[in-house]
Design an enzyme around this catalytic site. Sequence first.
Site, short mmCIF file in Angstrom:
data_model
loop_
_atom_site.label_atom_id
_atom_site.label_comp_id
_atom_site.label_asym_id
_atom_site.label_seq_id
_atom_site.Cartn_x
_atom_site.Cartn_y
_atom_site.Cartn_z
N GLU A 64 0.82 -1.22 0.00
CA GLU A 64 0.00 0.00 0.00
C GLU A 64 0.85 1.26 0.00
OE1 GLU A 64 -2.85 0.53 3.22
OE2 GLU A 64 -3.61 2.34 2.24
N ASP B 261 -0.62 -5.14 2.97
CA ASP B 261 -1.02 -3.95 3.73
C ASP B 261 -0.32 -4.05 5.08
OD1 ASP B 261 -2.11 -1.81 4.97
OD2 ASP B 261 -4.17 -2.19 4.31
N ILE C 202 -0.40 -2.11 7.70
CA ILE C 202 -1.38 -1.92 8.77
C ILE C 202 -2.74 -1.74 8.10
CG2 ILE C 202 -2.17 -0.54 10.72
CD1 ILE C 202 0.60 0.42 11.23
N ASP C 203 -3.61 -2.69 8.24
CA ASP C 203 -4.99 -2.48 7.79
C ASP C 203 -5.78 -2.13 9.04
OD1 ASP C 203 -6.97 -2.42 5.70
OD2 ASP C 203 -7.91 -4.05 6.81
N THR D 144 -5.67 1.55 9.94
CA THR D 144 -4.78 2.60 10.47
C THR D 144 -5.53 3.56 11.40
OG1 THR D 144 -3.37 2.42 8.52
CG2 THR D 144 -3.14 4.42 9.79
N ASP E 232 -6.12 -4.63 0.71
CA ASP E 232 -7.10 -4.79 1.80
C ASP E 232 -7.72 -6.18 1.78
OD1 ASP E 232 -6.97 -2.07 2.74
OD2 ASP E 232 -8.18 -1.46 1.02
C1 IPD Z 1 -8.80 0.80 5.14
C2 IPD Z 1 -9.56 -0.15 6.01
C3 IPD Z 1 -11.01 0.27 6.04
C4 IPD Z 1 -11.60 0.34 4.64
C5 IPD Z 1 -10.76 1.20 3.71
C6 IPD Z 1 -9.33 0.75 3.74
P1 IPD Z 1 -6.30 1.24 5.88
O1 IPD Z 1 -7.45 0.45 5.08
O2 IPD Z 1 -9.49 -1.46 5.52
O3 IPD Z 1 -11.75 -0.67 6.75
O4 IPD Z 1 -12.87 0.92 4.73
O5 IPD Z 1 -11.28 1.10 2.41
O6 IPD Z 1 -8.56 1.58 2.90
O7 IPD Z 1 -6.28 2.64 5.38
O8 IPD Z 1 -6.61 1.18 7.32
O9 IPD Z 1 -5.08 0.50 5.46
CA CA Z 2 -3.01 0.30 5.36
#
Ligand code: IPD
Ligand code: CA
Length: 295
Positions: free
Chosen positions: A71, A89, A91-92, A94, A230
Amino acid sequence: MNQRDLQKLRLFLVEVAQEAGLLINTAQPSASTIDEKKNTTDIVTETDRKAEALIRKRLQDQYPQFSFVGEESFDSKSGVSDEPTFIVDPIDGTSNFVHGFPEVCVSIGFVIKKQPTVGVVYNPFRNELWAATRGQGAFFCGVNGKQTLPFTRSSLEFEKACIGLEWGSDREGPNFDLNLHVFTTLARTKRTGGRFVNSLRFTGSAALAICRVAAGQQDAFWECGSWAWDVAASWCILTEAGGIMVDGHPGEWSPPIDGRRYLAVRPALEGQKEFVEQFWSVIGDKRSAYGKVLD
Ligand code: IPD
Ligand code: CA
């Protein structure tokens, strides 16, 4: 790669995800280490970047022949190719991470010809691991040890469903309007034109929400706007558990990994297809602006 190679790869990915998890657990996000991407709802921290650098180095040292998509270093021009590729990813969740809300994970997927082949999702806050290898099933490892996924396979019924959704970072325009339409139609009573489903959940990590669908803890997860990183790892976990991933817009039963529109439905003895059709009927002729190329 044969099944043994894939299993070896999965064990290695678990090791790397846990190393990145240690870095996340010891980090103290503060305002000075948080940057905005698209807007204030779409953020990145110094820890996201450090975790991705660590993961990338470990993967490229061990498997230099494979491509890497992450990402924080993504180049939209190259995208996801047919080559064997790690999709990461760091950190999913964030926003959860900066709030200390413990729904956060490291997500490492491995795809071949864009097909989810190995998936590892690790939540360092809860020390919970979700993993799968294509053809070898999926499992969860938490305080009670290792458990095979899914936890339940009972029949699916739309009205009884607990559905995971996300607000995303578009808060105006067609994407936001579609979300509002879907959220309110799912929630409102039948008397007022809705589907009156049991419950809706917005937990802030698409990867973990899809793992919960794989487990049967949520019946479905829907989002238009999320990215390949994701979903790549948890998609493998979902399908190995017996769940399905279809397009987040009506009509396409085998969507591409980078199509940005996803509807995950849990493993079930019966009712998956009917569930998808019911969900698609909620969308009707409304569309998001994501992945126009599919239409
Ligand atoms: C997000 C999370 C969130 C989703 C967003 C993602 P991130 O990723 O998965 O649940 O709604 O579309 O971008 O920014 O925390 O890596
Ligand atoms: Ca992320």
